[in-house]
Structure formats: structure tokens, C-alpha cells
Design a protein around this motif. Structure first.
Motif, PDB file in Angstrom:
ATOM      1  N   PRO A 446       0.831  -1.214   0.000  1.00 26.55           N
ATOM      2  CA  PRO A 446       0.000   0.000   0.000  1.00 26.55           C
ATOM      3  C   PRO A 446       0.863   1.260   0.000  1.00 26.55           C
ATOM      4  CG  PRO A 446      -0.096  -1.127   2.128  1.00 26.55           C
ATOM      5  CD  PRO A 446       0.596  -2.048   1.195  1.00 26.55           C
ATOM      6  N   ASP A 447       0.297   2.375  -0.454  1.00 25.65           N
ATOM      7  CA  ASP A 447       1.057   3.615  -0.616  1.00 25.65           C
ATOM      8  C   ASP A 447       1.782   4.071   0.654  1.00 25.65           C
ATOM      9  OD1 ASP A 447       0.439   3.663  -3.253  1.00 25.65           O
ATOM     10  OD2 ASP A 447      -1.055   5.266  -3.129  1.00 25.65           O
ATOM     11  N   PRO A 448       1.136   4.059   1.833  1.00 22.52           N
ATOM     12  CA  PRO A 448       1.880   4.442   3.041  1.00 22.52           C
ATOM     13  C   PRO A 448       3.081   3.526   3.281  1.00 22.52           C
ATOM     14  CG  PRO A 448      -0.465   4.439   3.486  1.00 22.52           C
ATOM     15  CD  PRO A 448      -0.282   3.802   2.151  1.00 22.52           C
ATOM     16  N   GLY A 449       2.933   2.249   2.935  1.00 22.35           N
ATOM     17  CA  GLY A 449       4.025   1.301   3.082  1.00 22.35           C
ATOM     18  C   GLY A 449       5.168   1.608   2.127  1.00 22.35           C
ATOM     19  N   LYS A 450       4.833   2.032   0.909  1.00 24.71           N
ATOM     20  CA  LYS A 450       5.876   2.407  -0.056  1.00 24.71           C
ATOM     21  C   LYS A 450       6.688   3.594   0.462  1.00 24.71           C
ATOM     22  CE  LYS A 450       3.178   0.923  -4.032  1.00 24.71           C
ATOM     23  NZ  LYS A 450       2.271   1.427  -5.067  1.00 24.71           N
ATOM     24  N   LEU A 451       5.980   4.549   1.055  1.00 24.84           N
ATOM     25  CA  LEU A 451       6.668   5.721   1.619  1.00 24.84           C
ATOM     26  C   LEU A 451       7.593   5.297   2.756  1.00 24.84           C
ATOM     27  CD1 LEU A 451       6.694   8.741   1.039  1.00 24.84           C
ATOM     28  CD2 LEU A 451       4.978   9.030   2.835  1.00 24.84           C
ATOM     29  N   LEU A 452       7.114   4.399   3.594  1.00 27.02           N
ATOM     30  CA  LEU A 452       7.922   3.874   4.699  1.00 27.02           C
ATOM     31  C   LEU A 452       9.162   3.145   4.172  1.00 27.02           C
ATOM     32  CD1 LEU A 452       8.294   3.043   7.736  1.00 27.02           C
ATOM     33  CD2 LEU A 452       6.872   1.040   7.215  1.00 27.02           C
ATOM     34  N   LEU A 453       8.993   2.316   3.160  1.00 26.37           N
ATOM     35  CA  LEU A 453      10.112   1.545   2.615  1.00 26.37           C
ATOM     36  C   LEU A 453      11.076   2.436   1.832  1.00 26.37           C
ATOM     37  CD1 LEU A 453       8.253  -1.706   1.485  1.00 26.37           C
ATOM     38  CD2 LEU A 453       9.542  -1.294   3.593  1.00 26.37           C
ATOM     39  N   THR A 454      10.559   3.524   1.253  1.00 27.64           N
ATOM     40  CA  THR A 454      11.434   4.506   0.606  1.00 27.64           C
ATOM     41  C   THR A 454      12.367   5.131   1.639  1.00 27.64           C
ATOM     42  OG1 THR A 454       9.758   5.011  -1.075  1.00 27.64           O
ATOM     43  CG2 THR A 454      11.495   6.642  -0.743  1.00 27.64           C
ATOM     44  N   ALA A 455      11.806   5.460   2.811  1.00 25.78           N
ATOM     45  CA  ALA A 455      12.629   5.988   3.904  1.00 25.78           C
ATOM     46  C   ALA A 455      13.641   4.944   4.365  1.00 25.78           C
ATOM     47  CB  ALA A 455      11.732   6.423   5.058  1.00 25.78           C
ATOM     48  N   ASN A 456      13.224   3.682   4.405  1.00 29.74           N
ATOM     49  CA  ASN A 456      14.137   2.589   4.776  1.00 29.74           C
ATOM     50  C   ASN A 456      15.367   2.559   3.870  1.00 29.74           C
ATOM     51  OD1 ASN A 456      12.851   1.548   6.990  1.00 29.74           O
ATOM     52  ND2 ASN A 456      12.391  -0.429   6.100  1.00 29.74           N
ATOM     53  N   MET A 457      15.123   2.675   2.567  1.00 24.79           N
ATOM     54  CA  MET A 457      16.233   2.630   1.607  1.00 24.79           C
ATOM     55  C   MET A 457      17.186   3.799   1.821  1.00 24.79           C
ATOM     56  SD  MET A 457      14.491   1.301  -1.961  1.00 24.79           S
ATOM     57  CE  MET A 457      12.968   2.252  -1.951  1.00 24.79           C
ATOM     58  N   TRP A 458      16.635   4.956   2.045  1.00 23.35           N
ATOM     59  CA  TRP A 458      17.426   6.169   2.272  1.00 23.35           C
ATOM     60  C   TRP A 458      18.281   6.028   3.528  1.00 23.35           C
ATOM     61  CZ3 TRP A 458      15.327  10.898   5.157  1.00 23.35           C
ATOM     62  CH2 TRP A 458      16.199  11.982   5.052  1.00 23.35           C
ATOM     63  N   ILE A 459      17.640   5.585   4.613  1.00 19.05           N
ATOM     64  CA  ILE A 459      18.348   5.415   5.888  1.00 19.05           C
ATOM     65  C   ILE A 459      19.411   4.327   5.777  1.00 19.05           C
ATOM     66  CG2 ILE A 459      18.062   4.669   8.294  1.00 19.05           C
ATOM     67  CD1 ILE A 459      15.235   5.923   8.167  1.00 19.05           C
ATOM     68  N   GLY A 460      19.046   3.200   5.154  1.00 18.89           N
ATOM     69  CA  GLY A 460      19.969   2.079   5.049  1.00 18.89           C
ATOM     70  C   GLY A 460      21.182   2.385   4.192  1.00 18.89           C
TER      71      GLY A 460
END
Length: 478
Positions: A446-460
Motif C-alpha cells: 500500500p502507498d503508506p508502506g511504499k513511503l515507509l520503505l522509501t525511507a528505509n532505503m534512504w536510511i539504510g
């Protein structure tokens, strides 16, 4: 935090992106595709770069550590937003475009595109090239080409590449960045030539070279490397994924200083040992469960073990269909990653090794409380503060992982999908399991999850601290 300093530095970074955006524009011309996909983003990037350059003066020597962290963190975020523009112009929803772009510049390889082949060759070329840029680091390239960075360059280098002990290949940090990029470019050229000799078209050779040496994993085909079905191509990609997952400073030293630099390095030997043990164990399980013959079991296990531990994320078969015991091995490898100073993501092999040494010391001191037994790595004593920082890194890493997994479950994702999607993005691995398997798409999230995982990639990609320190009140205090 002096915002004029930050905005002044973003100007050259935007100019750098504008220059590279010309390449897919030429690809579009060659294939007779619409030019607006890259012409308009190029114009926007040039205008923003011009505005930043004209109105905000750059003061490299005066940067402080906080500004170094902020510039790197925001630089990657701005780069992802700029690189998302061509996707949007080709009809990809904005959130999916940002996800795809962030996956590109962070060399993750998780895709939100449902049908990859329907997109233009120029866009898929851009998609692969962003991973090549992100593999060694956009900021690293910026440091390498911008003269007179001085202390500020060292601060940015440390913010983007917070390895345990800074690799001083040259007295000036710009010289070190140039050497690392030189090794990267040389390996890129060699791989392109070898893949071309193996029979790949120039387009396929360059796009897969971009995404294998960078340990990134995008392919212009929905079936990834399975689209070729060629053991020779798979073997070539395995070699360069393996090299991409090793320390590039050691590559340089092996070529020009000490031929035994790689084999004498404890992290590299541990990296090889993990790959060997995991490959044999996975092959045994696949053969035992009658999934493949022994030969095919060794072929597929070796490829996917290297692909996952280096956080490349290529696939030659749908390993999501394997038995749970086999999938679990790949899931564990997602938590490890490649070596420090490599293009791979993840927790890093050296941190795992030092944590094991630390645990062994704790057990030894339980038996011999008065004993003094320092932790050694490559015949050097590791200071206690480095071990402490690794433990802190582990705690924060696990906290972010469980928090994002929990939130995905609350959004309606099943546990396997949530847990694997979380580590696949935080560790910059790419594909996960369940609904985000190697032949699936993160569009299922879902879209909120995509936003969360986008942040994950940035942080990681920035190894947690560079981004997480921005969330602390102390960072913003004068």
C-alpha cells in the motif's frame, strides 16, 4: 545550520545530475523515443542548479560536521526526487516513481514497476545508470571532481561512508575518492567487455554491468537474469557481484601495492567463508528436497547466495517458490550484506565478525574475569569505542527493522511479506519474499508502506547514523 551553505553545495550536485541526464537523452535519440521524458527534467535540473549556484555561495572550508551530515542526507534525498521526474513523465504514479528512483540511487533494486518491458529503453537505461551512480556514491563522485574541498570533503566522506577505519589511499580525501571511482570505472569497463564477448547486446551488457558491479540489481527484464537462461552470463555476473561486495580500497591495494591485500584481510576471508558455507548448505537443501538435480542445485544456490549477500538482488529463478528451509537461508543472508568499503549494502560482514569476537570475549571473561583480552582485527587492536558504536548500530538497525515490519503488518501485509520487505529495503537488498518476491513488484505494498520503505532505503544506504542524527534534538541545537 547555515541553510545558505547547504543550498550552495546542492548546486554542483544538481549540475552533476544534469550532466548524467544527457546520456539517457542520447539513448532516447538513438532509439527514436520521445525526448520530453528527459529534456524537461534536464531543463528543471539545470534551472535549479543555476539558481543554487548564483544565489548561494559555497564555502567549503567553513563547513562543520553537522552541515556535512545534513548535506549528504539531503543530497541523496534531492537526487532521488530529481531522478524520479523521468518516471513521472512516462506515466508512473508519483509515489511509485519516488520509490523506484530511491531504489535506484541507493542501489537497492526493489522495483514498484509492474511490467518493466513496457517502458522505454531510455528510461530503463536511466534506471540502471542511477544504480551505477548510487553504487559508489553520488556524493563520493562530487567529492572526487570538486577541487579544494579540504576538511569539508573529509566530513562528507565520513558521512556517506562511515566505515570502521577511514581508508587513506591518498593524503587528501579527494585523492581517495578519485582512486575508488577509478577502480570502479575500470571494473565497469572490464565487465562490459566480458559480457559483450559472452553474447549480450551492447544495451543489455551496459545495463547489467551498471547494476551488477554496483551490487544494485535492476534489470530491464521482469524475469531478471532468468531472461537470458545462460550459465556463462550468470557466471560472469557472479564474479563481478562478488568483486562489488568486497572492499574497493583492498582492490586498489591488491592491484598496485600488495598482491595479498585481499586474501590477508580478515573480513574478506570471513565474507568468502559465509558464501561457501551458505552455498553448500543451500545446494544440499535444494537437492535433498528434490527441487533440482545436484548440478542445478549448485548453480542456483551459488548465484543466489552471492546475489543476496552482496545485496544485488538478481534472480535466475523464482526463489520465492523454494521450500521454507531454503528461503530461510536467503532471508538470513539479507541481514549480513557485503564488506565495508564495497558497493553493497546491509549490516556489513566486518560488523558481524567484530560482534562475534566481542561475544567470544564476553564468554572468555565470564570464565576469567580478570583477564585482559583485546579484540583484534587484521592484527590491530580495535578500540572499545568502535565496538560500542557497532553495538549501537545493531540496536538501532534492529529497532528500525522491527518498527517498519510491524507497521507493514498493521497496513494489512502478511508477516513474510512485511518482514522480508523491511529488511530488503533497509539492507538495500532489493527483492524479498511473499508478495515482494524476485518475480513480483513492490507495487503490491500500500502507498503508506511504499513511503515507509522509501525511507528505509534512504536510511539504510547512509548506514543509519547520517540520517538518524537529524532526528535528535542535539543536532539542531546551536
Amino acid at each position: 545550520m547555515r541553510h545558505n551553505v547547504v543550498l550552495g553545495v546542492l548546486g554542483p550536485v544538481l549540475w552533476l545530475l544534469a550532466v548524467f541526464m544527457i546520456v539517457p537523452l542520447l539513448v532516447a535519440v538513438y532509439y527514436g523515443e520521445t525526448l520530453i521524458t528527459f529534456a524537461l527534467p534536464l531543463l528543471i535540473t539545470v534551472l535549479l542548479a543555476t539558481f543554487s549556484t548564483l544565489f548561494f555561495k559555497r564555502k567549503e572550508e567553513e563547513w562543520n560536521l553537522k552541515e556535512g551530515f545534513f548535506i549528504v542526507a539531503i543530497g541523496w534525498l534531492v537526487a532521488a526526487m530529481i531522478c524520479a521526474l523521468p518516471y513521472i513523465l512516462e506515466g508512473v504514479p508519483p509515489l511509485n516513481a519516488l520509490f523506484e528512483s530511491m531504489s535506484g540511487v541507493t542501489a537497492t533494486g526493489a522495483t514498484a514497476l509492474k511490467d518493466i518491458e513496457v517502458h522505454s529503453k531510455s528510461l530503463l537505461f536511466w534506471r540502471s545508470m542511477t544504480q551505477w551512480l548510487g553504487g559508489m556514491g553520488i556524493i563520493m563522485l562530487f567529492i572526487a571532481i570538486l577541487p579544494k574541498l579540504g576538511v569539508a570533503g573529509r566530513q562528507m566522506f565520513r558521512a556517506e561512508v562511515p566505515i570502521l577505519q577511514e581508508e587513506k589511499l591518498r593524503p587528501r580525501i579527494r585523492g581517495t575518492a578519485k582512486i575508488l571511482w577509478l577502480v570502479y570505472v575500470v571494473l565497469t569497463i572490464i565487465e562490459f567487455i566480458v559480457l559483450s564477448i559472452a553474447g549480450l547486446s551492447p544495451y543489455d551488457a551496459i545495463t547489467h554491468t551498471f547494476t551488477s558491479i554496483s551490487c544494485a540489481g535492476f534489470s530491464p527484464y521482469s524475469n531478471s537474469i532468468a531472461a537470458f537462461g545462460d550459465p556463462v552470463v550468470e557466471s560472469i555476473l557472479m564474479v563481478f557481484m562478488f568483486l562489488g561486495g568486497a572492499n574497493f580500497a583492498l582492490h586498489y591495494r591488491t592491484l598496485f601495492n600488495d598482491r595479498k591485500s585481499l586474501v590477508n584481510d580478515q573480513e574478506f576471508r570471513f565474507y568468502c567463508a559465509i558464501i561457501a558455507v551458505a552455498t553448500l548448505l543451500l545446494a544440499f537443501m535444494l537437492f535433498r528436497d528434490e527441487v533440482y538435480s545436484l548440478t542445478d542445485a549448485l548453480r542456483y544456490s551459488s548465484f543466489h547466495v552471492i546475489s543476496i549477500i552482496t545485496t544485488t538482488g538478481y534472480a535466475t529463478v523464482d526463489f520465492n517458490m523454494w521450500p521454507d528451509s531454503s528461503r530461510f537461508i536467503l532471508f538470513l543472508l539479507m541481514f549480513i550484506g557485503g564488506c565495508a568499503g564495497s558497493t553493497s549494502g546491509g549490516f556489513k560482514v566486518v560488523r558481524v565478525l567484530l560482534l562475534l569476537k566481542h561475544a567470544n570475549n564476553a564468554l572468555f571473561k565470564a570464565i576469567h574475569p580478570k583477564a585482559v583480552k583485546p579484540i583484534r582485527f587484521n592484527n590491530k587492536v580495535i578500540p572499545e569505542e568502535i565496538i560500542s558504536s557497532i553495538v549501537s548500530f545493531l540496536v538501532i538497525y534492529i529497532m528500525i527493522y522491527f518498527a517498519s515490519s510491524t507497521l507493514l503488518v498493521f497496513m494489512g501485509m502478511d508477516m513474510i511479506t512485511a518482514m522480508s520487505a523491511s529488511i530488503a529495503t533497509l539492507g538495500n537488498v532489493g527483492p524479498g519474499l511473499g508478495l515482494v518476491g524476485p518475480m513480483e513488484s513492490f507495487d503490491n505494498i500500500p502507498d503508506p508502506g511504499k513511503l515507509l520503505l522509501t525511507a528505509n532505503m534512504w536510511i539504510g544506504r547512509l548506514e543509519l547514523f547520517t540520517v538518524m542524527v537529524l532526528l535528535t534534538p542535539a543536532f539542531w541545537k546551536k
